[in-house]
Design a protein around this motif. Structure first.
Motif, PDB file in Angstrom:
ATOM      1  N   VAL A 191       0.842  -1.195   0.000  1.00 42.06           N
ATOM      2  CA  VAL A 191       0.000   0.000   0.000  1.00 42.06           C
ATOM      3  C   VAL A 191       0.878   1.247   0.000  1.00 42.06           C
ATOM      4  CG1 VAL A 191      -1.747   1.300   1.286  1.00 42.06           C
ATOM      5  CG2 VAL A 191      -1.902  -1.199   1.135  1.00 42.06           C
ATOM      6  N   ASN A 192       0.539   2.193  -0.856  1.00 48.95           N
ATOM      7  CA  ASN A 192       1.230   3.478  -1.034  1.00 48.95           C
ATOM      8  C   ASN A 192       2.508   3.371  -1.856  1.00 48.95           C
ATOM      9  OD1 ASN A 192      -0.716   4.927   0.445  1.00 48.95           O
ATOM     10  ND2 ASN A 192       0.302   4.399   2.380  1.00 48.95           N
ATOM     11  N   GLU A 193       2.895   2.168  -2.301  1.00 49.25           N
ATOM     12  CA  GLU A 193       4.055   2.053  -3.181  1.00 49.25           C
ATOM     13  C   GLU A 193       3.669   2.413  -4.614  1.00 49.25           C
ATOM     14  OE1 GLU A 193       7.193  -1.147  -1.289  1.00 49.25           O
ATOM     15  OE2 GLU A 193       5.731  -1.872  -2.749  1.00 49.25           O
ATOM     16  N   GLU A 194       4.703   2.743  -5.399  1.00 44.38           N
ATOM     17  CA  GLU A 194       4.489   3.135  -6.794  1.00 44.38           C
ATOM     18  C   GLU A 194       5.448   2.381  -7.703  1.00 44.38           C
ATOM     19  OE1 GLU A 194       5.198   7.305  -6.794  1.00 44.38           O
ATOM     20  OE2 GLU A 194       3.165   7.833  -6.116  1.00 44.38           O
ATOM     21  N   THR A 195       5.061   2.234  -8.944  1.00 49.14           N
ATOM     22  CA  THR A 195       5.936   1.700  -9.986  1.00 49.14           C
ATOM     23  C   THR A 195       5.487   2.303 -11.314  1.00 49.14           C
ATOM     24  OG1 THR A 195       6.912  -0.298 -10.957  1.00 49.14           O
ATOM     25  CG2 THR A 195       4.545  -0.341 -10.543  1.00 49.14           C
ATOM     26  N   THR A 196       6.377   2.311 -12.284  1.00 49.65           N
ATOM     27  CA  THR A 196       6.050   2.883 -13.590  1.00 49.65           C
ATOM     28  C   THR A 196       6.179   1.827 -14.673  1.00 49.65           C
ATOM     29  OG1 THR A 196       6.783   5.093 -12.933  1.00 49.65           O
ATOM     30  CG2 THR A 196       6.652   4.646 -15.297  1.00 49.65           C
TER      31      THR A 196
ATOM     32  N   SER B 127      -7.183   2.084 -15.235  1.00 45.65           N
ATOM     33  CA  SER B 127      -7.176   1.007 -14.252  1.00 45.65           C
ATOM     34  C   SER B 127      -8.574   0.421 -14.150  1.00 45.65           C
ATOM     35  CB  SER B 127      -6.740   1.542 -12.878  1.00 45.65           C
ATOM     36  OG  SER B 127      -6.972   0.573 -11.863  1.00 45.65           O
ATOM     37  N   THR B 128      -8.647  -0.921 -14.055  1.00 44.15           N
ATOM     38  CA  THR B 128      -9.960  -1.558 -13.937  1.00 44.15           C
ATOM     39  C   THR B 128     -10.540  -1.416 -12.533  1.00 44.15           C
ATOM     40  OG1 THR B 128      -8.934  -3.693 -13.391  1.00 44.15           O
ATOM     41  CG2 THR B 128      -9.429  -3.265 -15.720  1.00 44.15           C
ATOM     42  N   GLN B 129      -9.699  -1.183 -11.545  1.00 42.03           N
ATOM     43  CA  GLN B 129     -10.151  -1.019 -10.156  1.00 42.03           C
ATOM     44  C   GLN B 129      -9.474   0.213  -9.548  1.00 42.03           C
ATOM     45  OE1 GLN B 129     -12.488  -2.949  -8.795  1.00 42.03           O
ATOM     46  NE2 GLN B 129     -12.608  -4.328 -10.559  1.00 42.03           N
ATOM     47  N   PRO B 130      -9.933   1.398  -9.937  1.00 41.63           N
ATOM     48  CA  PRO B 130      -9.248   2.624  -9.471  1.00 41.63           C
ATOM     49  C   PRO B 130      -9.331   2.840  -7.967  1.00 41.63           C
ATOM     50  CG  PRO B 130     -11.282   3.141 -10.649  1.00 41.63           C
ATOM     51  CD  PRO B 130     -11.043   1.694 -10.849  1.00 41.63           C
ATOM     52  N   GLN B 131     -10.240   2.130  -7.292  1.00 44.65           N
ATOM     53  CA  GLN B 131     -10.276   2.240  -5.825  1.00 44.65           C
ATOM     54  C   GLN B 131      -9.091   1.523  -5.189  1.00 44.65           C
ATOM     55  OE1 GLN B 131     -12.257   0.404  -7.651  1.00 44.65           O
ATOM     56  NE2 GLN B 131     -12.764  -1.552  -6.665  1.00 44.65           N
ATOM     57  N   ASN B 132      -8.501   0.556  -5.917  1.00 54.13           N
ATOM     58  CA  ASN B 132      -7.327  -0.164  -5.417  1.00 54.13           C
ATOM     59  C   ASN B 132      -6.021   0.384  -5.987  1.00 54.13           C
ATOM     60  OD1 ASN B 132      -9.098  -1.889  -4.097  1.00 54.13           O
ATOM     61  ND2 ASN B 132      -9.035  -3.435  -5.717  1.00 54.13           N
ATOM     62  N   VAL B 133      -6.064   0.684  -7.275  1.00 57.16           N
ATOM     63  CA  VAL B 133      -4.849   1.068  -8.002  1.00 57.16           C
ATOM     64  C   VAL B 133      -5.183   2.203  -8.962  1.00 57.16           C
ATOM     65  CG1 VAL B 133      -3.164   0.305  -9.718  1.00 57.16           C
ATOM     66  CG2 VAL B 133      -3.831  -1.240  -7.881  1.00 57.16           C
ATOM     67  N   THR B 134      -4.364   3.228  -8.960  1.00 57.92           N
ATOM     68  CA  THR B 134      -4.530   4.307  -9.936  1.00 57.92           C
ATOM     69  C   THR B 134      -3.320   4.338 -10.863  1.00 57.92           C
ATOM     70  OG1 THR B 134      -3.485   5.956  -8.489  1.00 57.92           O
ATOM     71  CG2 THR B 134      -5.889   5.720  -8.358  1.00 57.92           C
ATOM     72  N   VAL B 135      -3.484   4.968 -12.014  1.00 63.31           N
ATOM     73  CA  VAL B 135      -2.389   5.119 -12.968  1.00 63.31           C
ATOM     74  C   VAL B 135      -2.536   6.475 -13.632  1.00 63.31           C
ATOM     75  CG1 VAL B 135      -3.693   3.928 -14.805  1.00 63.31           C
ATOM     76  CG2 VAL B 135      -1.183   4.096 -14.945  1.00 63.31           C
ATOM     77  N   ASN B 136      -1.418   7.196 -13.742  1.00 66.95           N
ATOM     78  CA  ASN B 136      -1.492   8.485 -14.434  1.00 66.95           C
ATOM     79  C   ASN B 136      -1.117   8.314 -15.901  1.00 66.95           C
ATOM     80  OD1 ASN B 136       1.313   8.425 -14.661  1.00 66.95           O
ATOM     81  ND2 ASN B 136       1.667   9.952 -13.064  1.00 66.95           N
ATOM     82  N   GLN B 137      -1.120   9.407 -16.646  1.00 65.15           N
ATOM     83  CA  GLN B 137      -0.913   9.316 -18.088  1.00 65.15           C
ATOM     84  C   GLN B 137       0.550   9.127 -18.486  1.00 65.15           C
ATOM     85  OE1 GLN B 137      -3.616   8.756 -20.007  1.00 65.15           O
ATOM     86  NE2 GLN B 137      -4.449   8.741 -17.924  1.00 65.15           N
ATOM     87  N   ASP B 138       1.424   9.016 -17.491  1.00 65.27           N
ATOM     88  CA  ASP B 138       2.816   8.643 -17.748  1.00 65.27           C
ATOM     89  C   ASP B 138       3.069   7.170 -17.434  1.00 65.27           C
ATOM     90  OD1 ASP B 138       3.613  11.228 -18.558  1.00 65.27           O
ATOM     91  OD2 ASP B 138       3.760  11.842 -16.442  1.00 65.27           O
ATOM     92  N   GLY B 139       2.000   6.430 -17.079  1.00 64.42           N
ATOM     93  CA  GLY B 139       2.142   5.018 -16.751  1.00 64.42           C
ATOM     94  C   GLY B 139       2.599   4.765 -15.327  1.00 64.42           C
TER      95      GLY B 139
ATOM     96  N   ILE C 293       1.985   3.824 -11.662  1.00 59.09           N
ATOM     97  CA  ILE C 293       0.951   3.105 -10.924  1.00 59.09           C
ATOM     98  C   ILE C 293       1.134   3.393  -9.433  1.00 59.09           C
ATOM     99  CG2 ILE C 293       0.089   0.817 -10.301  1.00 59.09           C
ATOM    100  CD1 ILE C 293       1.130  -0.140 -13.046  1.00 59.09           C
ATOM    101  N   THR C 294       0.013   3.671  -8.741  1.00 54.88           N
ATOM    102  CA  THR C 294       0.042   3.915  -7.299  1.00 54.88           C
ATOM    103  C   THR C 294      -0.916   2.958  -6.617  1.00 54.88           C
ATOM    104  OG1 THR C 294       0.523   6.264  -7.646  1.00 54.88           O
ATOM    105  CG2 THR C 294      -0.305   5.620  -5.475  1.00 54.88           C
ATOM    106  N   ALA C 295      -0.427   2.241  -5.591  1.00 52.25           N
ATOM    107  CA  ALA C 295      -1.250   1.303  -4.833  1.00 52.25           C
ATOM    108  C   ALA C 295      -1.970   2.048  -3.708  1.00 52.25           C
ATOM    109  CB  ALA C 295      -0.372   0.203  -4.259  1.00 52.25           C
ATOM    110  N   LEU C 296      -3.309   1.967  -3.701  1.00 48.18           N
ATOM    111  CA  LEU C 296      -4.091   2.678  -2.693  1.00 48.18           C
ATOM    112  C   LEU C 296      -4.514   1.784  -1.534  1.00 48.18           C
ATOM    113  CD1 LEU C 296      -6.420   4.824  -4.977  1.00 48.18           C
ATOM    114  CD2 LEU C 296      -4.193   5.414  -4.015  1.00 48.18           C
ATOM    115  N   LYS C 297      -4.971   0.564  -1.853  1.00 43.22           N
ATOM    116  CA  LYS C 297      -5.369  -0.354  -0.786  1.00 43.22           C
ATOM    117  C   LYS C 297      -5.241  -1.789  -1.276  1.00 43.22           C
ATOM    118  CE  LYS C 297     -10.364  -0.596  -1.614  1.00 43.22           C
ATOM    119  NZ  LYS C 297     -11.692  -0.431  -0.991  1.00 43.22           N
TER     120      LYS C 297
END
Length: 344
Positions: free
Chosen positions: A79-84, A105-117, A119-123
Motif C-alpha cells: 500500500v502506497n508504493e508506486e511503480t512505472t 485502471s480496472t479497479q481505481p479504488q485499489n490502483v490508480t495510474v497516471n498518463q505517464d504510466g 501506478i500507485t497502490a491505494l489499498k
C-alpha cells in the motif's frame, strides 16, 4: 521499397506532364508529329499499369498487426508504493512510433495510474492497468496490492503438459507466495475454465478435456489471480493439400501445427506454385483473392518452390490453429489466387 516506388511514379508523372504540354503546343504541327507524341503518352500509361500489376506490391500494405509492448506484465506492491510501466507502440509496418497513450485502471479504488504510466497502490486488492492509443488497447499489467508482507502476492499454477487428448484428465499444481517470494497458505482456492465447453476443472485443480479446441485455465487464492495456462485439446496440427486455381499452379502439402505454444505453418518439400513478382502465402477464411488480401493474414513473400516454414504467432499474437480455414498462395499485386489448401 516505398521511396523507390514513389520516385518512379513521380518521374513518370513529370514526364507525362511535359508531354501533355508539349502536345498542346504542337497542335499546329503535322499530324505525324502529333501521333508520335500521343503514342508516347499511351506507352507511359501502359508502363505504369504493368509495373503496378507485376511488381512486388508498391502500395503501403500493412505487414503486421499494430501492437503495444510493455516492459512488465505484473506488479506486486505494498500500500502506497508506486511503480512505472513503460509502453512502446509499433505500427502496422513494424515501426516504433512515439504516441500519446491513455492509461486506465480496472479497479481505481485499489490502483490508480497516471498518463505517464505511473501506478500507485491505494489499498489491498488487485487491478489491471492497460494503455490505449486511439482505438487500439494494449496488453494489461496485473497489479496485486498487499496489506502486509505475509499476505498472498502471487499465485502460480503449473502443468506437466499443454496438449490433451479428448476425455484426458490432468492434475494441476498451485502455489502461493508473498511479496518476498516465500510460500504462504491461503484460505480459499478457486479454479476457472476460460471455455467450459472445451475444458472442465474441478475444485481440486483436475482438468478434463471435453472437446477439440484451445482454452485456458487459471485460479485464485484469496482473490489473487494466477497465471493462465492454455491447453490444446485433440490434434495439435492441421493438414492440407493444395488445389490449383484460375489456370495457375499450386500443388503439394502443408501443415499448421502448435510447437511450444507457437503456431507454425510448414509447406512440404513437394510444394510447387506459379510465380509472379509478388507471390505471397496467406492464411484466410476465404479463397477469393480480394477477400484474402483484405482480411487474410499475410505470412510473407515466396520466390522458390519446396519446403518453407512460417511462424504464424509472430505475425499475429494469440493466433490459434482454428482461426483460419485455408492456406492461400496469392499474387498480391493483382489479388489473384494461384491455389489454396483447406486445413483439416
Amino acid at each position: 521499397m516505398k521511396n523507390a516506388a514513389s520516385l518512379f511514379e513521380a518521374k513518370s508523372l513529370a514526364k507525362f506532364v511535359r508531354l501533355f504540354f508539349s502536345l498542346r503546343q504542337s497542335i499546329q504541327k503535322p499530324n505525324v508529329m502529333r501521333k508520335i507524341q500521343l503514342l508516347q503518352i499511351v506507352l507511359i500509361f501502359i508502363t505504369l499499369a504493368l509495373t503496378a500489376c507485376q511488381g512486388t506490391d508498391v502500395l503501403d500494405d500493412p505487414i503486421v498487426a499494430p501492437k503495444i509492448q510493455l516492459d512488465k506484465n505484473q506488479a506486486i506492491l505494498r500500500v502506497n508504493e508506486e511503480t512505472t510501466v513503460k509502453a512502446k507502440y509499433f505500427d502496422e509496418y513494424g515501426v516504433e512510433k512515439t504516441v500519446p497513450f491513455i492509461w486506465a485502471s480496472t479497479q481505481p479504488q485499489n490502483v490508480t495510474v497516471n498518463q505517464d504510466g505511473k501506478i500507485t497502490a491505494l489499498k489491498a486488492g488487485s487491478a489491471q492497468v492497460f494503455p490505449q492509443y486511439q482505438n487500439f488497447i494494449g496488453p494489461a499489467v496485473d497489479v496485486n496490492v498487499v496489506a502486509t508482507d505475509n499476505a498472498i502476492a502471487k499465485v502460480i499454477i503449473s502443468s506437466s503438459k499443454s496438449n490433451l487428448n479428448l476425455n484426458e484428465q490432468i492434475n494441476l499444481t498451485i502455489t502461493a507466495q508473498n511479496i518476498n517470494g516465500q510460500t504462504v497458505t491461503g484460505i480459499k482456492t478457486e479454479w476457472f475454465s476460460e471455455n467450459a465447453s472445451i475444458l472442465k476443472v474441478n475444485a481440486n485443480g483436475e482438468v478434463t478435456a471435453l472437446a477439440n479446441g484451445i482454452a485456458g485455465i487459471h485460479a485464485k487464492i484469496d482473490g489473487v489471480k494466477s497465471n493462465s495456462i492454455d491447453f490444446t485439446v485433440g490434434s495439435n496440427s492441421l493438414n492440407g493439400t493444395f488445389v490449383s486455381a484460375g489456370g495457375y499452379k499450386a500443388v503439394g502439402t502443408v501443415i499448421l501445427k502448435n510447437i511450444n505454444n507457437e503456431v507454425i505453418l510448414e509447406l512440404g518439400s513437394d510444394f510447387e506454385t506459379s510465380f509472379a513478382l509478388g507471390t505471397f502465402v496467406y492464411l484466410a477464411n476465404s479463397t477469393n483473392g480480394s477477400v484474402v488480401r483484405s482480411t487474410g493474414l499475410d505470412l510473407g513473400e515466396i520466390r522458390a518452390n519446396g519446403a518453407k516454414s512460417f511462424n504464424v504467432s509472430m505475425a499475429k499474437a494469440n493466433v490459434t490453429l482454428t482461426d483460419y480455414k485455408y492456406v492461400v498462395i496469392l499474387c498480391k499485386p493483382a489479388s489473384v489466387s494461384f491455389g489454396f489448401a483447406e486445413l483439416k
